[in-house]
Motif scaffolding. Structure first.
Motif, PDB file in Angstrom:
ATOM      1  N   LEU A  64       0.828  -1.200   0.000  1.00  0.00           N
ATOM      2  CA  LEU A  64       0.000   0.000   0.000  1.00  0.00           C
ATOM      3  C   LEU A  64       0.866   1.255   0.000  1.00  0.00           C
ATOM      4  O   LEU A  64       1.671   1.478   0.892  1.00  0.00           O
ATOM      5  CB  LEU A  64      -0.911  -0.011   1.229  1.00  0.00           C
ATOM      6  CG  LEU A  64      -1.943   1.114   1.348  1.00  0.00           C
ATOM      7  CD1 LEU A  64      -2.889   1.102   0.160  1.00  0.00           C
ATOM      8  CD2 LEU A  64      -2.722   0.959   2.659  1.00  0.00           C
ATOM      9  N   LYS A  65       0.702   2.069  -1.023  1.00  0.00           N
ATOM     10  CA  LYS A  65       1.422   3.331  -1.155  1.00  0.00           C
ATOM     11  C   LYS A  65       0.410   4.449  -1.409  1.00  0.00           C
ATOM     12  O   LYS A  65       0.098   4.781  -2.560  1.00  0.00           O
ATOM     13  CB  LYS A  65       2.433   3.273  -2.314  1.00  0.00           C
ATOM     14  CG  LYS A  65       3.399   2.092  -2.276  1.00  0.00           C
ATOM     15  CD  LYS A  65       4.347   2.170  -1.093  1.00  0.00           C
ATOM     16  CE  LYS A  65       5.307   0.976  -1.097  1.00  0.00           C
ATOM     17  NZ  LYS A  65       6.202   0.960   0.092  1.00  0.00           N
ATOM     18  N   GLY A  66      -0.142   4.988  -0.336  1.00  0.00           N
ATOM     19  CA  GLY A  66      -1.138   6.041  -0.480  1.00  0.00           C
ATOM     20  C   GLY A  66      -2.424   5.501  -1.060  1.00  0.00           C
ATOM     21  O   GLY A  66      -3.084   4.641  -0.464  1.00  0.00           O
ATOM     22  N   ASP A  67      -2.769   5.955  -2.260  1.00  0.00           N
ATOM     23  CA  ASP A  67      -4.029   5.555  -2.883  1.00  0.00           C
ATOM     24  C   ASP A  67      -3.848   4.486  -3.955  1.00  0.00           C
ATOM     25  O   ASP A  67      -4.703   4.310  -4.818  1.00  0.00           O
ATOM     26  CB  ASP A  67      -4.732   6.767  -3.485  1.00  0.00           C
ATOM     27  CG  ASP A  67      -3.886   7.462  -4.549  1.00  0.00           C
ATOM     28  OD1 ASP A  67      -2.716   7.057  -4.750  1.00  0.00           O
ATOM     29  OD2 ASP A  67      -4.381   8.406  -5.187  1.00  0.00           O
ATOM     30  N   HIS A  68      -2.729   3.759  -3.901  1.00  0.00           N
ATOM     31  CA  HIS A  68      -2.508   2.693  -4.873  1.00  0.00           C
ATOM     32  C   HIS A  68      -1.652   1.583  -4.269  1.00  0.00           C
ATOM     33  O   HIS A  68      -1.058   1.754  -3.202  1.00  0.00           O
ATOM     34  CB  HIS A  68      -1.851   3.248  -6.149  1.00  0.00           C
ATOM     35  CG  HIS A  68      -0.427   3.697  -5.935  1.00  0.00           C
ATOM     36  ND1 HIS A  68      -0.125   4.973  -5.506  1.00  0.00           N
ATOM     37  CD2 HIS A  68       0.768   3.046  -6.068  1.00  0.00           C
ATOM     38  CE1 HIS A  68       1.191   5.094  -5.395  1.00  0.00           C
ATOM     39  NE2 HIS A  68       1.754   3.937  -5.731  1.00  0.00           N
ATOM     40  N   GLU A 118       1.638  -0.757  -4.940  1.00  0.00           N
ATOM     41  CA  GLU A 118       2.855  -0.815  -5.752  1.00  0.00           C
ATOM     42  C   GLU A 118       3.403  -2.236  -5.672  1.00  0.00           C
ATOM     43  O   GLU A 118       3.739  -2.724  -4.598  1.00  0.00           O
ATOM     44  CB  GLU A 118       3.882   0.198  -5.259  1.00  0.00           C
ATOM     45  CG  GLU A 118       5.090   0.314  -6.182  1.00  0.00           C
ATOM     46  CD  GLU A 118       5.973   1.497  -5.816  1.00  0.00           C
ATOM     47  OE1 GLU A 118       5.519   2.647  -6.008  1.00  0.00           O
ATOM     48  OE2 GLU A 118       7.093   1.264  -5.327  1.00  0.00           O
ATOM     49  N   LYS A 154       1.726  -0.082 -10.684  1.00  0.00           N
ATOM     50  CA  LYS A 154       0.955   0.710  -9.728  1.00  0.00           C
ATOM     51  C   LYS A 154      -0.523   0.496 -10.011  1.00  0.00           C
ATOM     52  O   LYS A 154      -1.017   0.858 -11.067  1.00  0.00           O
ATOM     53  CB  LYS A 154       1.336   2.184  -9.834  1.00  0.00           C
ATOM     54  CG  LYS A 154       2.769   2.465  -9.400  1.00  0.00           C
ATOM     55  CD  LYS A 154       3.088   3.954  -9.439  1.00  0.00           C
ATOM     56  CE  LYS A 154       4.515   4.208  -8.957  1.00  0.00           C
ATOM     57  NZ  LYS A 154       4.866   5.646  -8.973  1.00  0.00           N
ATOM     58  N   LYS A 191     -10.271  -2.000  -2.611  1.00  0.00           N
ATOM     59  CA  LYS A 191      -9.967  -1.545  -1.255  1.00  0.00           C
ATOM     60  C   LYS A 191     -10.848  -2.244  -0.225  1.00  0.00           C
ATOM     61  O   LYS A 191     -10.363  -2.686   0.829  1.00  0.00           O
ATOM     62  CB  LYS A 191     -10.149  -0.030  -1.165  1.00  0.00           C
ATOM     63  CG  LYS A 191      -9.818   0.547   0.193  1.00  0.00           C
ATOM     64  CD  LYS A 191     -10.005   2.068   0.196  1.00  0.00           C
ATOM     65  CE  LYS A 191      -9.673   2.653   1.554  1.00  0.00           C
ATOM     66  NZ  LYS A 191      -9.858   4.133   1.577  1.00  0.00           N
TER      67      LYS A 191
END
Length: 220
Positions: free
Chosen positions: A84-88, A90, A101, A109
């Motif tokens: 999880l990297k913010g709103d996406h 990776e 991404k 989610k």
């Protein structure tokens, strides 16, 4: 496919001086279109809405995670919070080492949060067996003609669609449905990690309705 692997090995052997016989280069390998399937939008909706026992519900959820993310089973079977990297998400893909991404849209989610980004990994064989059982229960049983090749001999048989569904169907379904809904090939390739248009086209299955709409728009 195996002959392709053999030619790759022979090229490697010649390059390193282990072999000098180049006769194999005179033989071409004829590619055959695969008979893999993907889910239609209607079949996806059946899966999303079907009520199942808790045991099967887990397998269905992981399969949907695969469809919503567009990744291979080796990657979508083990998403964790570390991806999880913010709103996406990776992801460094296991097979190709490419970094993808994946936008964390609401459907993806919600399922990942349902398991707190921590669900047990299972073998692909066990996963496929349960997914086929789920698809059978869901009524995904339209007849599919499957060609079997024994050398140059071709045999054909008709089987219900659920028998052809497996872990990789999720990725094909993402590509097919995304194409039908208007996502650009460039964006699909960015999410999935597919690098070649030719490869992408091989993933697009069961798009008969789109074909009918295009032809009818011109000729009706």
């Amino acid at each position: 496919r195996n002959l392709g692997f053999l030619k790759t090995f022979l090229n490697w052997s010649v390059k390193r001086g282990y072999c000098q016989n180049l006769e194999y280069k005179e033989h071409n390998i004829k590619e055959r279109e695969t008979s893999h399937v993907s889910l239609t939008q209607e079949e996806l909706k059946l899966l999303e809405e079907i009520k199942l026992p808790e045991r099967l519900e887990f397998y269905k959820d992981v399969f949907l995670i695969g469809i919503y993310s567009g990744q291979r089973y080796s990657d979508y079977c083990k998403f964790t919070r570390a991806h999880l990297k913010g709103d996406h998400l990776e992801i460094r893909q296991k097979k190709t080492n490419h970094i993808c991404k994946v936008p964390l849209h609401s459907k993806l989610k919600n399922l990942l949060e349902k398991y707190n980004y921590d669900y047990p990994k299972i073998s692909s064989q066990k996963f496929n067996e349960n997914i086929q059982e789920i698809c059978k229960v869901a009524g995904i049983d339209s007849p599919i003609i499957k060609d079997l090749f024994y050398g140059s001999e071709k045999r054909t048989k008709t089987i219900p669609k659920w028998k052809m569904i497996g872990s990789h169907t999720a990725r094909r379904s993402f590509v097919t449905i995304s194409t039908q809904k208007g996502m650009s090939p460039f964006d699909i390739m960015r999410v999935t990690g597919i690098r070649e248009i030719k490869t992408l086209q091989g993933y697009i299955k069961d798009d008969d309705q789109s074909l009918k709409n295009s032809v009818n728009k011109i000729w009706s």
